[in-house]
Design a protein around this motif. Structure first.
Motif, PDB file in Angstrom:
ATOM      1  N   ILE A  11      -6.428   4.550  10.275  1.00 63.40           N
ATOM      2  CA  ILE A  11      -7.331   3.391  10.325  1.00 63.40           C
ATOM      3  C   ILE A  11      -8.527   3.594   9.395  1.00 63.40           C
ATOM      4  CG2 ILE A  11      -8.852   2.058  11.829  1.00 63.40           C
ATOM      5  CD1 ILE A  11      -6.836   2.695  14.078  1.00 63.40           C
ATOM      6  N   SER A  12      -9.051   4.787   9.426  1.00 61.52           N
ATOM      7  CA  SER A  12     -10.217   5.091   8.569  1.00 61.52           C
ATOM      8  C   SER A  12      -9.855   4.936   7.111  1.00 61.52           C
ATOM      9  CB  SER A  12     -10.692   6.500   8.819  1.00 61.52           C
ATOM     10  OG  SER A  12     -11.076   6.653  10.155  1.00 61.52           O
ATOM     11  N   SER A  13      -8.658   5.308   6.778  1.00 63.38           N
ATOM     12  CA  SER A  13      -8.216   5.215   5.383  1.00 63.38           C
ATOM     13  C   SER A  13      -8.093   3.770   4.959  1.00 63.38           C
ATOM     14  CB  SER A  13      -6.884   5.927   5.219  1.00 63.38           C
ATOM     15  OG  SER A  13      -7.003   7.274   5.542  1.00 63.38           O
ATOM     16  N   LEU A  14      -7.639   2.947   5.889  1.00 64.39           N
ATOM     17  CA  LEU A  14      -7.506   1.533   5.574  1.00 64.39           C
ATOM     18  C   LEU A  14      -8.854   0.900   5.240  1.00 64.39           C
ATOM     19  CD1 LEU A  14      -4.858   0.343   8.207  1.00 64.39           C
ATOM     20  CD2 LEU A  14      -4.550   0.578   5.735  1.00 64.39           C
ATOM     21  N   PHE A  15      -9.859   1.216   6.019  1.00 60.41           N
ATOM     22  CA  PHE A  15     -11.197   0.657   5.791  1.00 60.41           C
ATOM     23  C   PHE A  15     -11.852   1.213   4.524  1.00 60.41           C
ATOM     24  CE2 PHE A  15     -10.881  -0.470  10.263  1.00 60.41           C
ATOM     25  CZ  PHE A  15     -11.363  -1.779  10.224  1.00 60.41           C
ATOM     26  N   SER A  16     -11.497   2.390   4.171  1.00 55.46           N
ATOM     27  CA  SER A  16     -12.161   3.022   3.008  1.00 55.46           C
ATOM     28  C   SER A  16     -11.512   2.665   1.668  1.00 55.46           C
ATOM     29  CB  SER A  16     -12.162   4.528   3.173  1.00 55.46           C
ATOM     30  OG  SER A  16     -10.827   5.008   3.236  1.00 55.46           O
ATOM     31  N   CYS A  17     -10.316   2.180   1.740  1.00 58.61           N
ATOM     32  CA  CYS A  17      -9.610   1.843   0.479  1.00 58.61           C
ATOM     33  C   CYS A  17     -10.124   0.540  -0.138  1.00 58.61           C
ATOM     34  CB  CYS A  17      -8.112   1.777   0.754  1.00 58.61           C
ATOM     35  SG  CYS A  17      -7.668   0.448   1.860  1.00 58.61           S
ATOM     36  N   LYS A  18      -9.907   0.376  -1.405  1.00 56.75           N
ATOM     37  CA  LYS A  18     -10.310  -0.824  -2.139  1.00 56.75           C
ATOM     38  C   LYS A  18      -9.105  -1.630  -2.526  1.00 56.75           C
ATOM     39  CE  LYS A  18     -14.504   1.278  -3.986  1.00 56.75           C
ATOM     40  NZ  LYS A  18     -15.265   1.620  -5.193  1.00 56.75           N
ATOM     41  N   LYS A  19      -9.331  -2.835  -3.043  1.00 61.74           N
ATOM     42  CA  LYS A  19      -8.260  -3.757  -3.349  1.00 61.74           C
ATOM     43  C   LYS A  19      -7.631  -3.503  -4.709  1.00 61.74           C
ATOM     44  CE  LYS A  19     -10.008  -7.502  -0.474  1.00 61.74           C
ATOM     45  NZ  LYS A  19     -10.432  -8.926  -0.426  1.00 61.74           N
ATOM     46  N   ASP A  20      -8.148  -2.598  -5.472  1.00 60.20           N
ATOM     47  CA  ASP A  20      -7.568  -2.365  -6.797  1.00 60.20           C
ATOM     48  C   ASP A  20      -6.355  -1.494  -6.728  1.00 60.20           C
ATOM     49  OD1 ASP A  20      -8.766  -0.121  -6.036  1.00 60.20           O
ATOM     50  OD2 ASP A  20     -10.208  -0.014  -7.698  1.00 60.20           O
ATOM     51  N   LEU A  27      -3.794   4.887  -1.191  1.00 64.48           N
ATOM     52  CA  LEU A  27      -3.400   4.481   0.172  1.00 64.48           C
ATOM     53  C   LEU A  27      -1.923   4.785   0.435  1.00 64.48           C
ATOM     54  CD1 LEU A  27      -4.056   3.081   2.828  1.00 64.48           C
ATOM     55  CD2 LEU A  27      -3.568   0.881   1.719  1.00 64.48           C
ATOM     56  N   GLN A  28      -1.076   4.506  -0.617  1.00 65.51           N
ATOM     57  CA  GLN A  28       0.356   4.788  -0.461  1.00 65.51           C
ATOM     58  C   GLN A  28       0.609   6.268  -0.277  1.00 65.51           C
ATOM     59  OE1 GLN A  28       2.727   2.446  -0.345  1.00 65.51           O
ATOM     60  NE2 GLN A  28       4.146   4.111   0.203  1.00 65.51           N
ATOM     61  N   SER A  29      -0.169   7.041  -1.000  1.00 66.24           N
ATOM     62  CA  SER A  29      -0.022   8.501  -0.865  1.00 66.24           C
ATOM     63  C   SER A  29      -0.389   8.964   0.541  1.00 66.24           C
ATOM     64  CB  SER A  29      -0.894   9.187  -1.929  1.00 66.24           C
ATOM     65  OG  SER A  29      -0.841  10.593  -1.762  1.00 66.24           O
ATOM     66  N   LYS A  30      -1.438   8.399   1.037  1.00 62.24           N
ATOM     67  CA  LYS A  30      -1.868   8.776   2.397  1.00 62.24           C
ATOM     68  C   LYS A  30      -0.832   8.341   3.439  1.00 62.24           C
ATOM     69  CE  LYS A  30      -6.859   8.825   1.566  1.00 62.24           C
ATOM     70  NZ  LYS A  30      -8.154   8.280   1.956  1.00 62.24           N
ATOM     71  N   LEU A  31      -0.260   7.135   3.214  1.00 58.13           N
ATOM     72  CA  LEU A  31       0.750   6.668   4.150  1.00 58.13           C
ATOM     73  C   LEU A  31       1.954   7.594   4.166  1.00 58.13           C
ATOM     74  CD1 LEU A  31       0.659   2.811   3.534  1.00 58.13           C
ATOM     75  CD2 LEU A  31      -0.034   4.022   5.618  1.00 58.13           C
ATOM     76  N   ASP A  32       2.349   8.044   2.957  1.00 57.89           N
ATOM     77  CA  ASP A  32       3.474   8.978   2.880  1.00 57.89           C
ATOM     78  C   ASP A  32       3.163  10.272   3.617  1.00 57.89           C
ATOM     79  OD1 ASP A  32       4.826   7.123   1.421  1.00 57.89           O
ATOM     80  OD2 ASP A  32       4.302   8.011  -0.535  1.00 57.89           O
ATOM     81  N   SER A  33       1.925  10.694   3.510  1.00 61.38           N
ATOM     82  CA  SER A  33       1.515  11.937   4.191  1.00 61.38           C
ATOM     83  C   SER A  33       1.546  11.754   5.711  1.00 61.38           C
ATOM     84  CB  SER A  33       0.116  12.334   3.715  1.00 61.38           C
ATOM     85  OG  SER A  33      -0.337  13.485   4.423  1.00 61.38           O
TER      86      SER A  33
END
Length: 223
Positions: A11-20, A27-33
């Motif tokens: 959740i924290s990663s989602l809020f910290s990511c940007k739209k670019d 974000l994809q890398s974090k999801l894979d992790s």
């Protein structure tokens, strides 16, 4: 607990990511992790579950022995029953029966004058006796056959203030019908001893004394 931490990070990663695009790659890398960590947690959880199941199966189950409970009916059967007496106590009426269940003899309760009734198979009283316990005494002893009928009655009479004793033996058939009797007197004469038998008259229901007739043979006279 581990699942909770992973979700918080996600959740924290989602809020910290940007739209670019660069942020999307991160974000994809974090999801894979995160997916990888979830797979590892599933494998670890499955391993622990299998281990617990094996321990549970291998552990013997102790069964408590059940104590058998007897029902009230079974308990009553196992109780020792008191033997039933054939004859009633002396203060009660005593009954004797033929083998087919019909009444053979009834004896009244013990008393100074105690009655005894002897029955035919049809229920009719055929003969009466009496035990007496007064200044004089009379006692009757009954002897029975296996079929419940009376075989004989032995009577003894003590007159009290007398030098004589009297006794008699009465014989019966298998229907309790009297047949004959033999009377004895002590002391007695030879004649009394020889003439001591009586036969039963069934029609009139009484005793008929049998007497010996002495016949004197007179020699023929010479003419």
């Amino acid at each position: 607990m581990k699942y909770t931490i992973v979700l918080i990070v996600f959740i924290s990663s989602l809020f910290s990511c940007k739209k670019d695009d660069s942020d999307m790659k991160i974000l994809q890398s974090k999801l894979d992790s995160i997916s990888f960590q979830l797979e590892e947690l599933k494998k670890e959880s499955k391993t622990q579950t299998d281990s617990i199941s094996k321990d549970t199966i291998q552990k013997p189950i102790e069964m408590k022995k059940q104590i058998p409970i007897q029902s009230k009916e079974k308990l009553q059967i196992t109780k020792k029953e008191k033997p039933t007496k054939l004859n009633n106590p002396s203060n009660d009426t005593t009954y004797h029966y033929f083998s087919d269940g019909r009444l053979s003899v009834k004896i009244a309760p013990r008393a100074d004058r105690q009655k005894i009734w002897i029955y035919l198979p049809n229920g009719e009283v055929i003969y009466e006796l009496e035990n007496i316990r007064l200044s004089y005494s009379c006692y009757n002893e009954l002897v029975f056959r296996k079929n419940g009928s009376v075989e004989k009655v032995i009577s003894n009479l003590n007159p009290g203030a007398s030098m004589y004793m009297y006794s008699s033996v009465i014989h019966f058939d298998e229907r309790n019908e009297p047949r004959y009797k033999i009377d004895e007197k002590t002391p007695s004469t030879l004649e009394e001893h020889m003439n001591n038998k009586s036969l039963w008259d069934s029609k009139n229901r009484r005793w008929v004394k049998q007497e010996i007739v002495y016949e004197t043979i007179t020699p023929p006279s010479k003419n």
